[in-house]
Design an enzyme around this catalytic site. Structure first.
Site, mmCIF file in Angstrom:
data_model
loop_
_atom_site.group_PDB
_atom_site.id
_atom_site.type_symbol
_atom_site.label_atom_id
_atom_site.label_comp_id
_atom_site.label_asym_id
_atom_site.label_seq_id
_atom_site.Cartn_x
_atom_site.Cartn_y
_atom_site.Cartn_z
ATOM 1 C CB CYS A 108 65.902 26.109 28.312
ATOM 2 S SG CYS A 108 67.194 24.871 28.162
ATOM 3 C CG HIS A 149 62.915 21.592 30.404
ATOM 4 N ND1 HIS A 149 62.478 22.684 29.683
ATOM 5 C CD2 HIS A 149 64.275 21.692 30.439
ATOM 6 C CE1 HIS A 149 63.538 23.403 29.314
ATOM 7 N NE2 HIS A 149 64.627 22.824 29.757
ATOM 8 C CD GLU A 150 66.524 20.347 33.379
ATOM 9 O OE1 GLU A 150 67.512 20.093 32.661
ATOM 10 O OE2 GLU A 150 66.111 21.502 33.570
ATOM 11 C CG HIS A 153 68.131 19.470 28.171
ATOM 12 N ND1 HIS A 153 68.424 20.323 27.130
ATOM 13 C CD2 HIS A 153 67.509 20.232 29.103
ATOM 14 C CE1 HIS A 153 67.999 21.551 27.418
ATOM 15 N NE2 HIS A 153 67.433 21.523 28.617
HETATM 16 NI NI NI Z 1 66.705 23.216 29.589
#
Ligand code: NI
Length: 181
Positions: A108, A149-150, A153
């Site tokens: 990341c 994953h995104e 966030h």
């Molecule tokens: Ni990330």
């Protein structure tokens, strides 16, 4: 003012991002432009979420290259032989398709030099808003991992918060060299 990428430890990375209510708002295009500019400066990268540049909106950029820019990216060309075109996701939603989970390394931009093994759904359906209207796609493998994953966030979650065994978290230099020995 130049925005840079926030790193793990900055409390703004742990906040929930707000829904984009008006897609035509100048702040939306402004955010996308800043994300793309920062990605250009940081070299090739798979994805970025607006909170990482300190903008608390539900906006994600990603693309998946046809061939890996780095051998540690384990693409799944059986699902995306041509990669996935650069895509902006506004207000993304994810639904798992089945119960299959897979573990693999993630990295990341908010944790430069680090990597860790995270379990994710192998197959998902994801939907998002765009200026052309709502869209959705099915994703498997690496593509599905990137989206999860995104979107994490946007909910204030960084990948280390999902690592089950912290021995699987560390410096890329050490983790990836260990695998080669
Ligand atoms: Ni990330």
């Amino acid at each position: 003012m130049e925005r840079t990428i926030l790193r793990m430890g900055n409390i703004n990375l742990y906040k929930k991002a707000s829904l984009v209510k008006n897609l035509n708002d100048a702040a939306v295009q402004d955010t996308i432009n800043k994300m793309l500019e920062i990605l250009r400066k940081n070299g090739p990268s798979i994805g970025l979420a607006a909170p990482q540049i300190n903008i608390p909106l539900q906006i994600v950029y990603f693309h998946i290259p046809k061939s890996p820019p780095n051998p540690r990216y384990k693409l799944t060309p059986e699902h995306d032989p041509e990669g996935v075109e650069p895509t902006i996701l506004i207000n993304p939603r994810i639904e798992p398709i089945d119960n299959k989970q897979v573990s693999d390394y993630e990295t990341c931009l908010s944790l430069p030099g680090m990597a860790g093994i995270v379990e994710r759904n192998y197959s998902i359906k994801y939907s998002w808003d765009s200026l052309e209207g709502p869209k959705s796609r099915i994703a498997h493998g690496f593509h599905a991992r990137v989206i999860q994953h995104e979107c994490d966030h946007l909910n204030g979650i960084l990948y280390p918060m999902r690592i089950k065994d912290m021995r699987n978290f560390g410096y890329q230099e050490d983790i990836f060299s260990k695998k080669i020995q």
